[in-house]
Motif scaffolding. Structure first.
Motif, PDB file in Angstrom:
ATOM      1  N   TYR A  84      67.877   6.318   0.372  1.00  0.00           N
ATOM      2  CA  TYR A  84      68.122   7.583  -0.309  1.00  0.00           C
ATOM      3  C   TYR A  84      66.940   8.519  -0.097  1.00  0.00           C
ATOM      4  O   TYR A  84      66.592   9.302  -0.958  1.00  0.00           O
ATOM      5  N   GLY A  85      66.298   8.390   1.051  1.00  0.00           N
ATOM      6  CA  GLY A  85      65.251   9.342   1.417  1.00  0.00           C
ATOM      7  C   GLY A  85      65.889  10.681   1.736  1.00  0.00           C
ATOM      8  O   GLY A  85      67.109  10.781   1.886  1.00  0.00           O
ATOM      9  N   ARG A 123      64.315   3.962  -1.980  1.00  0.00           N
ATOM     10  CA  ARG A 123      63.427   5.007  -1.484  1.00  0.00           C
ATOM     11  C   ARG A 123      63.312   4.924   0.018  1.00  0.00           C
ATOM     12  O   ARG A 123      63.558   3.877   0.611  1.00  0.00           O
ATOM     13  N   CYS A 124      62.837   6.010   0.591  1.00  0.00           N
ATOM     14  CA  CYS A 124      62.774   6.159   2.048  1.00  0.00           C
ATOM     15  C   CYS A 124      62.303   4.899   2.770  1.00  0.00           C
ATOM     16  O   CYS A 124      61.265   4.337   2.469  1.00  0.00           O
ATOM     17  N   LEU A 125      63.104   4.452   3.734  1.00  0.00           N
ATOM     18  CA  LEU A 125      62.749   3.289   4.534  1.00  0.00           C
ATOM     19  C   LEU A 125      61.951   3.709   5.766  1.00  0.00           C
ATOM     20  O   LEU A 125      61.507   2.876   6.540  1.00  0.00           O
ATOM     21  N   GLY A 126      61.816   5.005   5.972  1.00  0.00           N
ATOM     22  CA  GLY A 126      60.996   5.496   7.083  1.00  0.00           C
ATOM     23  C   GLY A 126      61.652   5.357   8.441  1.00  0.00           C
ATOM     24  O   GLY A 126      60.994   5.405   9.458  1.00  0.00           O
ATOM     25  N   ALA A 127      62.963   5.185   8.476  1.00  0.00           N
ATOM     26  CA  ALA A 127      63.653   5.120   9.768  1.00  0.00           C
ATOM     27  C   ALA A 127      64.551   6.342   9.906  1.00  0.00           C
ATOM     28  O   ALA A 127      65.739   6.248  10.166  1.00  0.00           O
ATOM     29  N   CYS A 128      63.932   7.517   9.729  1.00  0.00           N
ATOM     30  CA  CYS A 128      64.686   8.756   9.572  1.00  0.00           C
ATOM     31  C   CYS A 128      65.518   9.122  10.805  1.00  0.00           C
ATOM     32  O   CYS A 128      66.465   9.881  10.705  1.00  0.00           O
ATOM     33  N   SER A 129      65.140   8.580  11.979  1.00  0.00           N
ATOM     34  CA  SER A 129      65.914   8.939  13.159  1.00  0.00           C
ATOM     35  C   SER A 129      67.269   8.251  13.161  1.00  0.00           C
ATOM     36  O   SER A 129      68.143   8.592  13.928  1.00  0.00           O
ATOM     37  N   LEU A 130      67.425   7.261  12.290  1.00  0.00           N
ATOM     38  CA  LEU A 130      68.691   6.534  12.238  1.00  0.00           C
ATOM     39  C   LEU A 130      69.527   6.970  11.033  1.00  0.00           C
ATOM     40  O   LEU A 130      70.502   6.329  10.685  1.00  0.00           O
ATOM     41  N   LYS A 139      68.037  -6.396   7.745  1.00  0.00           N
ATOM     42  CA  LYS A 139      68.549  -5.941   9.036  1.00  0.00           C
ATOM     43  C   LYS A 139      69.067  -4.516   8.881  1.00  0.00           C
ATOM     44  O   LYS A 139      69.822  -4.221   7.964  1.00  0.00           O
ATOM     45  N   ALA A 140      68.629  -3.645   9.795  1.00  0.00           N
ATOM     46  CA  ALA A 140      68.948  -2.228   9.631  1.00  0.00           C
ATOM     47  C   ALA A 140      70.207  -1.832  10.400  1.00  0.00           C
ATOM     48  O   ALA A 140      70.440  -2.299  11.512  1.00  0.00           O
TER      49      ALA A 140
END
Lengths: 157, 628
Positions: A84-85, A123-130, A139-140
């Motif tokens: 939910y970033g 909170r943001c997982l930091g994989a915003c390009s996905l 597993k993302a």
């Protein structure tokens, strides 16, 4: 409150507590390790940590309840986390959450009755390009929408 | 074990020789970007496929290595192929199958697969005109205007190798300060360089260090704030994953400057790869004597350890962070006294952000004047931005301060995805504000962003297109800060709750006269009266969207309309009778069977039953369904 009876997990927990005996400032470290071992932090685990580090139980509970990472409830076998970033939100994370809520019959933050799935908006997982991103047990899965998320779920049923 | 500065020089030479020898013995090197987003996009499968294909072809003289985030996240998984004597080729969006093909064609056949190369000619609009099929990196728009100081090693070295860091002059700056400079000299250089805190506040780093330096001798601490909590910002994670030694070295230099012998890196638990690589870097540095007792025989001792966060945004605030390291609830306390005077366990403590520390070694190595010459008048050096949201080239861009937003979004970022138009950019995450299109040509630095009512923050840059509702977005940020409020001070705890209730009411179509005034007044009061940075900035997203997109608020409150079609209570799906061809597809697809009609009568939606899922609009082959 139900607790895991497996002796080995408790043994492991006691080893961790022994290693930090009396070290008040190690509380968060120990709780991290305890949650890794036990899966969650029920009252008896908190009591053991309190006794070991020589910290009042109310302080242990205060810390556990303050930080999102710590849970006093057992989590599902498959832990679904929808990011939910901001980037995921802008790109449609709310639709992913509602599709999963509908499919599983639970709300975000809850676990299914059979203990199989728990769902959380995190909170943001930091994989915003996905974006939007969902993880199941680390597993993302990227570029989700409601339908795709429900489809991914089928691999776990 | 390195016992002197000369030992470090010798180690550097020896490692460089080793790397050269390896290069001489191999015909190619393949680097795979294995940061979090690379791995999430499938980099591990790519890595395994490359190894497997090389094995199948009996190729033994190719070195395959992992590296950190290359920064071009939208193109993940990324792999770089380096053949001696020819241009490096960066392959993007590859999978296991493509990876095998690259091994066959490029490694075995010697011919790059230019259509998969990020630096292939014509891959992106705006690259240079040339006859070469493969471009230099600085000819690719995404890289052209970037200047990598903090990210200098990210995506270049193997982050798990101390040797590779040292070959690129790693730990030379530490050796220099320990042997040639006094702590006061170090502080003078950092002050003169103009380096300001990269975590959001923008406080001059050298001045901060001087405060701690001026405290009486005794126990002091240095802390790295790696609790990157701004949703949509991931530059700190990339540095920690891609170049952990740069943070360790920066902290050791800072520790020497202020007289600390102990440091902590407070890192998010949500960043497992960063934590693992940091711990590895610390262990390597200790093993080589670059951390620990009597570093390089200079008598300076410094020890470092990683402490994990546990998911609390407020712990990015320095006093809350310190409480958390002490094992307490992460609640902030009143400043002064500032941590530089009374911090961790009451001792003088300096807290800097990851990116700030990553800038320290280059400044010492190349001098204050070099750093000072980059950037704008009061903002020196570079800033790393995380581009995300509605933008083509999602990734990390390190740019000189003073670059305009337009250059960042449209040149480096490649603009907005086709069919959408730019609406605004959010900087500073939930503590920042929104910049509308009319300010695209503003040079980005601390002062200009403040003038626009936002902040630099840690460098999150979220791009929004016209289908983002600004009221809903403001509500999203406030929902975040309200939940993350620690509850210690009432202006933040109660104030953000009331603001959120008001916004909830507005997006639900129940806004009324006076709501906007309430938001404005409460927002200003919360900013003025809150205890810490969280509350002091929480209203920013609301205040700034009200400043630049007031029309949308007015429409929501008075006209009960959401022009972006996001707030479900404020729009309807509607079938235009003249365009409806009566095919009935929408009625079949509708999950709640609320569409009726037949071959003779145009279909209509029963608004009372409609759940606004939008399936009908997507499925209509004649574009006869609209949102209004």
């Amino acid at each position: 409150m139900g607790t895991c009876n497996c002796k080995t997990a408790w043994d492991e927990l006691h080893e961790v507590i022994e290693a930090y005996r009396g070290q008040e400032s190690a509380l968060i470290e120990v709780l991290h390790r305890a949650q890794e071992i036990m899966g969650y932090l029920p009252r008896d685990v908190q009591e053991a940590v309190a006794e070991g580090l020589n910290v009042p139980l109310n302080k242990v509970y205060g810390v556990v309840s303050f930080y999102h990472h710590f849970s006093v409830e057992p989590k599902g076998k498959y832990q679904i986390a929808v990011c939910y970033g901001t980037a995921c939100y802008v790109k449609g994370a709310p639709a992913v959450v509602s599709a999963l809520e509908e499919k599983l019959g639970i709300k975000a933050g809850e676990t299914t009755e059979d203990g199989k799935f728990s769902l959380a908006a995190v909170r943001c997982l930091g994989a915003c390009s996905l974006a939007p991103v969902m993880t199941i047990n680390q597993k993302a899965y990227g570029m989700m929408d409601g339908d795709k998320a429900v489809e991914v779920l089928q691999q776990y049923e | 074990m390195l016992r002197t500065r000369e030992d470090l020089q010798a180690f550097q030479g020896q490692q460089a020789d080793l790397m050269q020898k390896e290069a001489a013995e191999t015909r190619a090197k393949i680097l795979v970007g294995m940061g979090t987003c690379g791995i999430a996009a499938g980099a591990q499968e790519v890595y395994d496929a490359i190894l497997d294909e090389l094995k199948k072809l009996n190729i033994e003289d190719v070195a395959v290595a992992q590296t950190g985030c290359i920064g071009f996240c939208a193109q993940e998984p990324l792999a770089e192929v380096i053949l001696p004597g020819s241009k490096k080729v960066l392959y993007g969006q590859i999978d296991a199958e493509k990876a095998r093909e690259i091994v066959v064609q490029h490694i075995e056949g010697g011919k790059p697969v230019s259509e998969w190369a990020v630096n292939g000619r014509g891959r992106f609009p705006g690259d240079v005109e040339t006859d070469d099929e493969i471009l230099d990196y600085d000819q690719v728009p995404f890289f052209r205007t970037q200047l990598r100081i903090a990210l200098r090693n990210c995506g270049v070295i193997n982050p798990e190798s101390l040797g590779e860091y040292v070959v690129r002059d790693g730990y030379q700056s530490l050796a220099k300060v320990l042997t040639d400079m006094t702590p006061a000299d170090v502080i003078e250089v950092i002050k003169k360089s103009g380096l300001r805190g990269r975590g959001g506040g923008g406080f001059p780093t050298g001045v901060k260090w001087e405060f701690a330096f001026n405290q009486p001798k005794g126990q002091k601490y240095i802390v790295c704030n790696a609790d990157e909590g701004d949703p949509g910002a991931f530059m700190d994670r990339s540095i920690l994953e891609g170049d952990p030694h740069s943070v360790v070295e920066g902290m050791a230099i800072g520790a020497y400057a202020i007289g600390a012998d102990r440091g902590y890196i407070y890192c998010r638990a949500e960043y497992p790869i960063a934590v693992r690589r940091l711990n590895l870097a610390i262990a390597q540095a200790k093993e080589q004597g670059l951390l620990g007792e009597n570093i390089l025989g200079t008598g300076f001792s410094f020890d470092l350890e990683v402490r994990l966060g546990a998911g609390a945004f407020v712990c990015g605030e320095e006093t809350a962070l310190l409480a958390s390291i002490e094992g307490e609830r992460g609640e902030p306390r009143l400043r002064p006294p500032y941590p530089a005077v009374s911090g961790l366990w009451g001792k003088p403590t300096i807290i800097n952000n990851v990116e700030t520390f990553a800038n320290v070694a280059p400044i010492i190595g190349r001098g204050a004047d070099w750093f000072n010459s980059i950037g704008s008048e009061n903002s020196k050096g570079t800033k790393v931005f995380a581009l995300a949201g509605e933008i083509n080239n999602i990734g990390l861009a390190e740019i000189p301060m003073g670059t305009t937003l337009r250059e960042v979004i449209f040149d480096i970022g490649g603009g907005i995805p086709a069919g959408k138009s730019f609406k605004g950019a959010q900087t500073g995450g939930p503590s920042g504000g929104c910049i509308p299109a009319e300010y695209l040509d503003t040079p980005i630095d601390y002062d200009n962003l403040a003038k626009l009512g936002t902040i630099m923050g840690s460098g999150g840059l979220i791009i929004m297109a016209e289908d983002t509702c600004m009221v809903d977005l403001a509500r999203f940020f406030l929902d975040f800060t309200q939940e993350e409020s620690c509850g210690k001070c009432p202006p933040c705890r109660v104030g953000t709750t009331v603001m959120l209730d008001t916004l909830d009411k507005i997006v639900a179509g129940k806004g009324e006269e006076g709501d906007l005034e309430t938001l404005q007044e409460l927002g200003e009061n919360i900013k003025a009266a809150s205890l810490c940075g969280l509350g002091q900035t929480a209203p920013n997203p609301v205040l700034s969207t009200m400043r630049y997109f007031r029309d949308e608020y007015v429409e929501h409150v008075y006209d009960k309309k959401c022009r972006s079609g996001v707030c479900a209570a404020l729009f309807q799906y509607y079938i235009i009778p003249d365009l409806c061809k009566r095919c009935g597809i929408c009625a079949k697809k509708c999950p709640v069977q609320c569409i009726s009609g037949d071959r003779n009568t145009p279909y209509v939606i029963d608004q009372d039953l409609c759940i606004k899922c939008g399936v009908c609009m997507e499925s209509c082959p004649f574009d006869a369904i609209i949102k209004q």
